[in-house]
Design a protein around this motif. Sequence first.
Motif, PDB file in Angstrom:
ATOM      1  N   LEU A 354      -0.511   2.634  14.475  1.00  0.00           N
ATOM      2  CA  LEU A 354       0.198   2.178  13.295  1.00  0.00           C
ATOM      3  C   LEU A 354      -0.125   3.142  12.164  1.00  0.00           C
ATOM      4  CD1 LEU A 354       0.711   0.396  10.630  1.00  0.00           C
ATOM      5  CD2 LEU A 354       1.950  -0.409  12.630  1.00  0.00           C
ATOM      6  N   TRP A 355       0.898   3.785  11.648  1.00  0.00           N
ATOM      7  CA  TRP A 355       0.725   4.766  10.573  1.00  0.00           C
ATOM      8  C   TRP A 355       1.365   4.240   9.303  1.00  0.00           C
ATOM      9  CZ3 TRP A 355      -1.523   9.779  10.891  1.00  0.00           C
ATOM     10  CH2 TRP A 355      -2.072  10.071  12.142  1.00  0.00           C
ATOM     11  N   GLY A 356       0.769   4.625   8.161  1.00  0.00           N
ATOM     12  CA  GLY A 356       1.303   4.133   6.907  1.00  0.00           C
ATOM     13  C   GLY A 356       1.194   5.162   5.797  1.00  0.00           C
ATOM     14  N   SER A 357       2.058   4.966   4.830  1.00  0.00           N
ATOM     15  CA  SER A 357       2.048   5.785   3.618  1.00  0.00           C
ATOM     16  C   SER A 357       2.124   4.838   2.432  1.00  0.00           C
ATOM     17  CB  SER A 357       3.254   6.725   3.618  1.00  0.00           C
ATOM     18  OG  SER A 357       3.446   7.274   2.333  1.00  0.00           O
ATOM     19  N   ARG A 358       1.320   5.096   1.423  1.00  0.00           N
ATOM     20  CA  ARG A 358       1.429   4.261   0.221  1.00  0.00           C
ATOM     21  C   ARG A 358       2.109   5.007  -0.918  1.00  0.00           C
ATOM     22  NH1 ARG A 358      -4.762   3.806  -2.114  1.00  0.00           N
ATOM     23  NH2 ARG A 358      -5.365   5.983  -1.760  1.00  0.00           N
ATOM     24  N   ASP A 359       2.699   6.144  -0.584  1.00  0.00           N
ATOM     25  CA  ASP A 359       3.377   6.940  -1.613  1.00  0.00           C
ATOM     26  C   ASP A 359       4.769   7.364  -1.134  1.00  0.00           C
ATOM     27  OD1 ASP A 359       2.651   8.748   0.297  1.00  0.00           O
ATOM     28  OD2 ASP A 359       1.232   9.858  -0.970  1.00  0.00           O
ATOM     29  N   GLU A 360       5.450   6.415  -0.502  1.00  0.00           N
ATOM     30  CA  GLU A 360       6.851   6.599  -0.115  1.00  0.00           C
ATOM     31  C   GLU A 360       7.056   7.750   0.862  1.00  0.00           C
ATOM     32  OE1 GLU A 360       9.532   6.219  -3.411  1.00  0.00           O
ATOM     33  OE2 GLU A 360       8.657   4.265  -3.935  1.00  0.00           O
ATOM     34  N   GLY A 361       6.053   7.961   1.692  1.00  0.00           N
ATOM     35  CA  GLY A 361       6.193   8.944   2.765  1.00  0.00           C
ATOM     36  C   GLY A 361       5.636  10.314   2.451  1.00  0.00           C
ATOM     37  N   ARG A 362       5.077  10.488   1.269  1.00  0.00           N
ATOM     38  CA  ARG A 362       4.543  11.828   0.947  1.00  0.00           C
ATOM     39  C   ARG A 362       3.333  12.151   1.807  1.00  0.00           C
ATOM     40  NH1 ARG A 362       6.095   9.438  -3.721  1.00  0.00           N
ATOM     41  NH2 ARG A 362       7.806  10.445  -4.828  1.00  0.00           N
ATOM     42  N   THR A 363       2.481  11.175   2.017  1.00  0.00           N
ATOM     43  CA  THR A 363       1.315  11.368   2.879  1.00  0.00           C
ATOM     44  C   THR A 363       1.146  10.143   3.778  1.00  0.00           C
ATOM     45  OG1 THR A 363      -0.170  10.362   1.246  1.00  0.00           O
ATOM     46  CG2 THR A 363       0.099  12.774   1.156  1.00  0.00           C
ATOM     47  N   PHE A 364       0.701  10.435   4.964  1.00  0.00           N
ATOM     48  CA  PHE A 364       0.488   9.359   5.940  1.00  0.00           C
ATOM     49  C   PHE A 364      -0.958   9.357   6.404  1.00  0.00           C
ATOM     50  CE2 PHE A 364       5.064   9.884   6.306  1.00  0.00           C
ATOM     51  CZ  PHE A 364       5.505   8.588   6.489  1.00  0.00           C
ATOM     52  N   ARG A 365      -1.391   8.192   6.843  1.00  0.00           N
ATOM     53  CA  ARG A 365      -2.651   8.111   7.566  1.00  0.00           C
ATOM     54  C   ARG A 365      -2.544   7.013   8.613  1.00  0.00           C
ATOM     55  NH1 ARG A 365      -6.849   4.509   5.552  1.00  0.00           N
ATOM     56  NH2 ARG A 365      -6.036   3.201   3.885  1.00  0.00           N
ATOM     57  N   CYS A 366      -3.392   7.141   9.626  1.00  0.00           N
ATOM     58  CA  CYS A 366      -3.383   6.161  10.701  1.00  0.00           C
ATOM     59  C   CYS A 366      -4.125   4.909  10.238  1.00  0.00           C
ATOM     60  CB  CYS A 366      -4.042   6.744  11.956  1.00  0.00           C
ATOM     61  SG  CYS A 366      -3.910   5.645  13.383  1.00  0.00           S
ATOM     62  N   LEU A 367      -3.464   3.776  10.332  1.00  0.00           N
ATOM     63  CA  LEU A 367      -4.050   2.514   9.890  1.00  0.00           C
ATOM     64  C   LEU A 367      -4.658   1.721  11.038  1.00  0.00           C
ATOM     65  CD1 LEU A 367      -1.227   1.336   7.442  1.00  0.00           C
ATOM     66  CD2 LEU A 367      -3.162   2.851   6.986  1.00  0.00           C
ATOM     67  N   ALA A 368      -4.152   1.932  12.226  1.00  0.00           N
ATOM     68  CA  ALA A 368      -4.698   1.238  13.405  1.00  0.00           C
ATOM     69  C   ALA A 368      -4.299   2.023  14.642  1.00  0.00           C
ATOM     70  CB  ALA A 368      -4.172  -0.190  13.483  1.00  0.00           C
ATOM     71  N   ARG A 369      -5.181   1.995  15.626  1.00  0.00           N
ATOM     72  CA  ARG A 369      -4.843   2.629  16.894  1.00  0.00           C
ATOM     73  C   ARG A 369      -5.368   1.762  18.033  1.00  0.00           C
ATOM     74  NH1 ARG A 369      -7.930   7.043  14.665  1.00  0.00           N
ATOM     75  NH2 ARG A 369      -6.060   8.316  14.888  1.00  0.00           N
ATOM     76  N   HIS A 370      -5.038   2.163  19.225  1.00  0.00           N
ATOM     77  CA  HIS A 370      -5.463   1.452  20.440  1.00  0.00           C
ATOM     78  C   HIS A 370      -4.789   0.095  20.603  1.00  0.00           C
ATOM     79  CE1 HIS A 370      -8.306   4.642  20.322  1.00  0.00           C
ATOM     80  NE2 HIS A 370      -9.092   4.097  19.431  1.00  0.00           N
ATOM     81  N   LEU A 371      -3.719  -0.119  19.883  1.00  0.00           N
ATOM     82  CA  LEU A 371      -2.948  -1.347  20.090  1.00  0.00           C
ATOM     83  C   LEU A 371      -2.033  -1.168  21.301  1.00  0.00           C
ATOM     84  CD1 LEU A 371      -1.964  -2.124  16.392  1.00  0.00           C
ATOM     85  CD2 LEU A 371      -3.585  -3.389  17.803  1.00  0.00           C
ATOM     86  N   PRO A 372      -1.483  -2.259  21.799  1.00  0.00           N
ATOM     87  CA  PRO A 372      -0.450  -2.121  22.846  1.00  0.00           C
ATOM     88  C   PRO A 372       0.831  -1.506  22.263  1.00  0.00           C
ATOM     89  CG  PRO A 372      -1.405  -4.333  22.824  1.00  0.00           C
ATOM     90  CD  PRO A 372      -1.828  -3.665  21.557  1.00  0.00           C
ATOM     91  N   HIS A 373       1.752  -1.261  23.144  1.00  0.00           N
ATOM     92  CA  HIS A 373       3.096  -0.778  22.815  1.00  0.00           C
ATOM     93  C   HIS A 373       3.670  -1.612  21.645  1.00  0.00           C
ATOM     94  CE1 HIS A 373       7.210   0.313  24.809  1.00  0.00           C
ATOM     95  NE2 HIS A 373       7.472  -0.198  23.629  1.00  0.00           N
ATOM     96  N   ILE A 374       3.945  -0.955  20.531  1.00  0.00           N
ATOM     97  CA  ILE A 374       4.408  -1.676  19.342  1.00  0.00           C
ATOM     98  C   ILE A 374       5.920  -1.819  19.371  1.00  0.00           C
ATOM     99  CG2 ILE A 374       4.562  -1.611  16.823  1.00  0.00           C
ATOM    100  CD1 ILE A 374       1.793  -0.238  16.826  1.00  0.00           C
ATOM    101  N   TYR A 375       6.370  -3.065  19.241  1.00  0.00           N
ATOM    102  CA  TYR A 375       7.802  -3.357  19.212  1.00  0.00           C
ATOM    103  C   TYR A 375       8.336  -3.491  17.788  1.00  0.00           C
ATOM    104  CZ  TYR A 375       8.338  -4.326  24.253  1.00  0.00           C
ATOM    105  OH  TYR A 375       8.432  -4.219  25.604  1.00  0.00           O
ATOM    106  N   ALA A 376       7.547  -4.079  16.905  1.00  0.00           N
ATOM    107  CA  ALA A 376       8.082  -4.373  15.582  1.00  0.00           C
ATOM    108  C   ALA A 376       6.968  -4.391  14.545  1.00  0.00           C
ATOM    109  CB  ALA A 376       8.800  -5.728  15.581  1.00  0.00           C
ATOM    110  N   VAL A 377       7.303  -3.900  13.372  1.00  0.00           N
ATOM    111  CA  VAL A 377       6.396  -3.954  12.220  1.00  0.00           C
ATOM    112  C   VAL A 377       7.199  -4.514  11.055  1.00  0.00           C
ATOM    113  CG1 VAL A 377       4.890  -2.664  10.678  1.00  0.00           C
ATOM    114  CG2 VAL A 377       5.166  -1.913  13.056  1.00  0.00           C
ATOM    115  N   GLU A 378       6.713  -5.601  10.512  1.00  0.00           N
ATOM    116  CA  GLU A 378       7.428  -6.243   9.401  1.00  0.00           C
ATOM    117  C   GLU A 378       6.431  -6.620   8.325  1.00  0.00           C
ATOM    118  OE1 GLU A 378      10.578  -6.639   8.967  1.00  0.00           O
ATOM    119  OE2 GLU A 378      11.537  -6.643  10.949  1.00  0.00           O
ATOM    120  N   PRO A 379       6.841  -6.558   7.067  1.00  0.00           N
ATOM    121  CA  PRO A 379       5.962  -7.065   6.008  1.00  0.00           C
ATOM    122  C   PRO A 379       5.795  -8.555   6.167  1.00  0.00           C
ATOM    123  CG  PRO A 379       8.132  -6.519   5.130  1.00  0.00           C
ATOM    124  CD  PRO A 379       8.129  -6.070   6.557  1.00  0.00           C
ATOM    125  N   GLY A 380       4.606  -9.041   5.924  1.00  0.00           N
ATOM    126  CA  GLY A 380       4.336 -10.458   6.143  1.00  0.00           C
ATOM    127  C   GLY A 380       3.688 -11.139   4.976  1.00  0.00           C
TER     128      GLY A 380
END
Lengths: 380, 105
Positions: A354-380
Amino acid sequence: MPRTKKSARPVAAKRVRLLVATRKGLWTLTSDLARSAWKLAGPQFLGHIVHHAVADPRDAKIMLAAARTGHLGPTVFRSLDAGKTWKEAAKPPAFVEGSGRVVNHTFWLTPGHASEPGVWYAGTSPQGLFRSVDGGATWEGVIGFNQHPRRKDWCGGDQDGTPDGAKVHSILVDPRDPKHLYISMSSGGTFESTDAGGDWRPLNAGVRADFQPDPNLEYGHDPHCVRFAAGHPDRLYQQNHCGIFRIDRPNDRWQEIGDTMPKSVGYVGFPVVVHPRDPETLWVFPMDGTTVWPRTSPGGRPAVYRSRDGGRSWKRQDQGLPKAQAWWTVKRQAMTADARDPAGLYFGTTSGELWGSRDEGRTFRCLARHLPHIYAVEPG
Amino acid sequence: MSASSSHEAAAIVRVRVPTVLQSYTGSPEVFVAVPVLAPELPPTLGGVLAALDGSYPGIRFRMIDEQGAVRPHIKLFVDQSLTRSLNTSIPAGATVMIVGALSGG
């Protein structure tokens, strides 16, 4: 189109949370509003194939998750306490007895209109549209679609679907009119209803269908993901099997906007994500659509592409992402934005990162790894 | 426990439940009461599953699709016999065994 002013809507949330639906269960990823430190929690439904988990924007305590397992048939789970506890729907989406059709899985969940609390829509594989009026406890088929006399023509045969099964996805409810709906199908194309699903008509003019003998089909297209532009529901963006498109209603013709992507990258991908406030800004995640359609980051160099002018031009955003040998696939529900300013952008890979950016895509970092196959990411 | 006599208007049937469905039953083995309409009409597998769903709502749909077919990776045994017909009769004293049958890596 003039860019809208930034929303004056106050952000009441005290944290940012993502619902991460995977092939083996549901996880949540939570941070403070700075989005600097993330905490992974879960799994819930360990071993369940969770295709989509969505929080209700009308009531933050309500969440729905569409799940099945390898053995067991499809169902929907509901939470009324923001995901602490879940209860199975008393009547999950299912086709009418005697129709001969069987829901394999519920693929997509969309909360209904703001004026209709309790209303939800679900898209299934194979293509079916369902509606709940009681917060997801019981579901009924939308007869105007599921039993439409032309549905078989629109949906094609069993071999026309995606490798994971043909689907209804991208269910959009016009924020100005609860009766005005769009759905998209892989395969089938995009369809519009103006009477709450009573009748439907294809809305695919201008969309290429390179895999068909007739490129000017009325239906039979393969939209991968369709979204409303932020605050501007007359504009829709579409990531399609054959390109990236935009439509500005009441125009009935889509306009190709993926042809300005770099040739070496191409215009194929699954998700399209819109900015939370700016209708001109969108993101896509290109994947290799050449030869046998690897659907991995072109050249093993993953990147997000952002447009700030409605698709007229694109900018590569890959700072922080691996520079080589990263063969990622990101599915159509596995990329999203939060509502913060600047917006956060997130995507999950089929390899469980799971990768994320807090600046609208200018920079990314890995937020989580070793998860199963990811189907969906939604704000919760 | 064996099936009861018909004058009680219900047969008690033992059902063995696989791990994949024990979130419903909380147990690997349960007993359900299946209505018996007449002595010459023994309970059926469909009746057992309906009774099971009455006690554990939602469990049937996870095994049986909306067209009444047993889902592909579910197997149903009446004693030693594998069946995919919900019309299968349940003899007195028989056990219904539900199996989650999925292989692969």
